[in-house]
Design a protein around this motif. Structure first.
Motif, PDB file in Angstrom:
ATOM      1  N   ARG A 123       0.857  -1.196   0.000  1.00 38.39           N
ATOM      2  CA  ARG A 123       0.000   0.000   0.000  1.00 38.39           C
ATOM      3  C   ARG A 123       0.887   1.239   0.000  1.00 38.39           C
ATOM      4  NH1 ARG A 123      -2.423  -3.656   3.228  1.00 38.39           N
ATOM      5  NH2 ARG A 123      -4.634  -4.036   2.938  1.00 38.39           N
ATOM      6  N   PRO A 124       0.384   2.335  -0.578  1.00 44.62           N
ATOM      7  CA  PRO A 124       1.176   3.577  -0.548  1.00 44.62           C
ATOM      8  C   PRO A 124       1.351   4.080   0.883  1.00 44.62           C
ATOM      9  CG  PRO A 124      -0.736   3.797  -1.996  1.00 44.62           C
ATOM     10  CD  PRO A 124      -0.865   2.489  -1.298  1.00 44.62           C
ATOM     11  N   VAL A 125       2.490   4.676   1.145  1.00 53.53           N
ATOM     12  CA  VAL A 125       2.749   5.303   2.439  1.00 53.53           C
ATOM     13  C   VAL A 125       2.618   6.800   2.220  1.00 53.53           C
ATOM     14  CG1 VAL A 125       4.446   5.683   4.258  1.00 53.53           C
ATOM     15  CG2 VAL A 125       4.320   3.457   3.126  1.00 53.53           C
ATOM     16  N   GLN A 126       1.649   7.396   2.902  1.00 55.33           N
ATOM     17  CA  GLN A 126       1.357   8.818   2.730  1.00 55.33           C
ATOM     18  C   GLN A 126       1.619   9.553   4.037  1.00 55.33           C
ATOM     19  OE1 GLN A 126      -2.680   9.579   1.562  1.00 55.33           O
ATOM     20  NE2 GLN A 126      -2.428  11.786   1.627  1.00 55.33           N
ATOM     21  N   PRO A 127       2.448  10.585   3.988  1.00 53.93           N
ATOM     22  CA  PRO A 127       2.731  11.346   5.211  1.00 53.93           C
ATOM     23  C   PRO A 127       1.571  12.284   5.565  1.00 53.93           C
ATOM     24  CG  PRO A 127       3.837  12.328   3.364  1.00 53.93           C
ATOM     25  CD  PRO A 127       3.155  11.097   2.835  1.00 53.93           C
ATOM     26  N   ILE A 128       1.681  12.891   6.709  1.00 58.97           N
ATOM     27  CA  ILE A 128       0.694  13.893   7.104  1.00 58.97           C
ATOM     28  C   ILE A 128       0.998  15.172   6.334  1.00 58.97           C
ATOM     29  CG2 ILE A 128      -0.155  15.288   9.022  1.00 58.97           C
ATOM     30  CD1 ILE A 128       0.620  12.906  10.845  1.00 58.97           C
ATOM     31  N   PRO A 129       0.013  15.720   5.611  1.00 62.51           N
ATOM     32  CA  PRO A 129       0.272  16.925   4.813  1.00 62.51           C
ATOM     33  C   PRO A 129       0.517  18.155   5.688  1.00 62.51           C
ATOM     34  CG  PRO A 129      -1.979  16.105   4.472  1.00 62.51           C
ATOM     35  CD  PRO A 129      -1.320  15.211   5.465  1.00 62.51           C
ATOM     36  N   THR A 130       1.212  19.121   5.114  1.00 66.65           N
ATOM     37  CA  THR A 130       1.437  20.405   5.778  1.00 66.65           C
ATOM     38  C   THR A 130       0.705  21.480   4.985  1.00 66.65           C
ATOM     39  OG1 THR A 130       3.371  21.021   4.478  1.00 66.65           O
ATOM     40  CG2 THR A 130       3.765  19.620   6.408  1.00 66.65           C
ATOM     41  N   GLN A 131       0.817  22.719   5.396  1.00 63.69           N
ATOM     42  CA  GLN A 131       0.160  23.798   4.657  1.00 63.69           C
ATOM     43  C   GLN A 131       0.835  24.054   3.314  1.00 63.69           C
ATOM     44  OE1 GLN A 131       0.586  26.973   7.507  1.00 63.69           O
ATOM     45  NE2 GLN A 131       2.240  27.911   6.351  1.00 63.69           N
ATOM     46  N   TYR A 132       2.050  23.544   3.108  1.00 60.47           N
ATOM     47  CA  TYR A 132       2.791  23.786   1.878  1.00 60.47           C
ATOM     48  C   TYR A 132       2.789  22.611   0.906  1.00 60.47           C
ATOM     49  CZ  TYR A 132       4.528  27.568   4.747  1.00 60.47           C
ATOM     50  OH  TYR A 132       4.607  28.654   5.566  1.00 60.47           O
ATOM     51  N   THR A 133       2.676  21.392   1.429  1.00 58.19           N
ATOM     52  CA  THR A 133       2.828  20.224   0.566  1.00 58.19           C
ATOM     53  C   THR A 133       2.066  19.025   1.132  1.00 58.19           C
ATOM     54  OG1 THR A 133       4.430  18.680  -0.391  1.00 58.19           O
ATOM     55  CG2 THR A 133       4.990  19.612   1.728  1.00 58.19           C
ATOM     56  N   LYS A 134       1.782  18.071   0.265  1.00 58.26           N
ATOM     57  CA  LYS A 134       1.175  16.811   0.705  1.00 58.26           C
ATOM     58  C   LYS A 134       2.227  15.871   1.282  1.00 58.26           C
ATOM     59  CE  LYS A 134      -2.696  16.740  -2.460  1.00 58.26           C
ATOM     60  NZ  LYS A 134      -3.361  15.992  -3.525  1.00 58.26           N
ATOM     61  N   GLY A 135       3.485  16.228   1.131  1.00 62.30           N
ATOM     62  CA  GLY A 135       4.558  15.414   1.667  1.00 62.30           C
ATOM     63  C   GLY A 135       5.126  14.463   0.636  1.00 62.30           C
ATOM     64  N   VAL A 136       6.098  13.682   1.064  1.00 61.05           N
ATOM     65  CA  VAL A 136       6.796  12.736   0.194  1.00 61.05           C
ATOM     66  C   VAL A 136       6.145  11.360   0.355  1.00 61.05           C
ATOM     67  CG1 VAL A 136       9.002  11.603  -0.243  1.00 61.05           C
ATOM     68  CG2 VAL A 136       8.942  14.038   0.299  1.00 61.05           C
ATOM     69  N   PHE A 137       5.645  10.814  -0.729  1.00 62.11           N
ATOM     70  CA  PHE A 137       4.995   9.508  -0.740  1.00 62.11           C
ATOM     71  C   PHE A 137       6.014   8.410  -1.042  1.00 62.11           C
ATOM     72  CE2 PHE A 137       1.619  12.407  -1.384  1.00 62.11           C
ATOM     73  CZ  PHE A 137       0.436  11.784  -1.023  1.00 62.11           C
ATOM     74  N   VAL A 138       5.699   7.206  -0.615  1.00 64.48           N
ATOM     75  CA  VAL A 138       6.456   6.013  -1.011  1.00 64.48           C
ATOM     76  C   VAL A 138       5.401   5.033  -1.517  1.00 64.48           C
ATOM     77  CG1 VAL A 138       7.976   4.148  -0.275  1.00 64.48           C
ATOM     78  CG2 VAL A 138       8.234   6.424   0.723  1.00 64.48           C
ATOM     79  N   TYR A 139       5.566   4.569  -2.757  1.00 64.56           N
ATOM     80  CA  TYR A 139       4.587   3.656  -3.339  1.00 64.56           C
ATOM     81  C   TYR A 139       5.252   2.731  -4.343  1.00 64.56           C
ATOM     82  CZ  TYR A 139       4.609   7.190  -7.056  1.00 64.56           C
ATOM     83  OH  TYR A 139       4.985   8.070  -8.027  1.00 64.56           O
ATOM     84  N   SER A 140       4.554   1.642  -4.659  1.00 68.72           N
ATOM     85  CA  SER A 140       5.094   0.679  -5.618  1.00 68.72           C
ATOM     86  C   SER A 140       4.410   0.878  -6.965  1.00 68.72           C
ATOM     87  CB  SER A 140       4.878  -0.749  -5.120  1.00 68.72           C
ATOM     88  OG  SER A 140       3.496  -0.999  -4.967  1.00 68.72           O
ATOM     89  N   THR A 141       5.086   0.399  -8.017  1.00 65.84           N
ATOM     90  CA  THR A 141       4.531   0.491  -9.364  1.00 65.84           C
ATOM     91  C   THR A 141       4.200  -0.917  -9.859  1.00 65.84           C
ATOM     92  OG1 THR A 141       6.588   0.198 -10.594  1.00 65.84           O
ATOM     93  CG2 THR A 141       6.086   2.436  -9.831  1.00 65.84           C
TER      94      THR A 141
END
Length: 188
Positions: A123-141
């Protein structure tokens, strides 16, 4: 939709009374009065089936400016257009792509030993978003890869797209922290 239409900011105009745009085609202006090299009598190859090619100008009540990072500059270049109330600010989004999405596990039964592939990330790993960005994701293809990114870093250049090696190392550290089992996974 005219794909061979090049906006001419100096010749285009916006009529404030009629609230109507007249958008001129720079390519058609260049070719005016002279034969263009792509003009010939064979109309079968014309894009969109239009024998005369793209129009010299378009008139519209609404024009969608889809110039991306240059949208404010394009709007500003239209002499009679209302000036933009905003400024496009470039942000760089950098990714890292890694090989080695699978590891092998050894399962022992009473009589045989087999190596079975096991996905490191389901499953994708989604960080907690900030007011500037959704953050850095880690996911498989679907292609047995792991992707980490994007970053969202402000920059002054609208054209610089060279990967930053420092950011690349930071992205590698992020994926190694989240997936220590990546082991010898190497960036592509």
């Amino acid at each position: 939709i005219h794909t061979d239409f090049e906006f001419d900011g100096e010749a285009s105009s916006f009529d404030r009374e009629e609230r109507l745009w007249t958008v001129r085609n720079r390519k058609k202006q260049k070719g005016k009065g002279e034969a263009r090299k792509d003009d010939d009598d064979d109309d079968e190859n014309d894009v969109g089936g239009c024998a005369s090619g793209p129009p010299e100008s378009l008139r519209a009540r609404v024009v969608i400016n889809a110039a991306g990072i240059h949208a404010d500059l394009i709007q500003r270049s239209a002499s009679s257009a209302p000036p933009p109330s905003w400024e496009a600010r470039p942000r760089r989004g950098q990714y890292r792509i890694f090989h080695s999405l699978t590891t092998t596990t050894t399962s022992s039964s009473s009589s045989t030993s087999a190596r079975t592939p096991r996905r490191l990330l389901t499953r994708p790993v989604q960080p907690i978003p900030t007011q500037y960005t959704k953050g850095v994701f880690v996911y498989s293809t679907l292609y047995d890869q792991i992707v980490v990114g994007p970053t969202a870093l402000d920059q002054s250049s609208r054209t610089d797209d060279v990967p930053d090696p420092i950011v690349a190392r930071e992205l590698t550290a992020v994926v190694r922290r989240i997936l220590p089992g990546l082991g010898g996974g190497t960036p592509e």
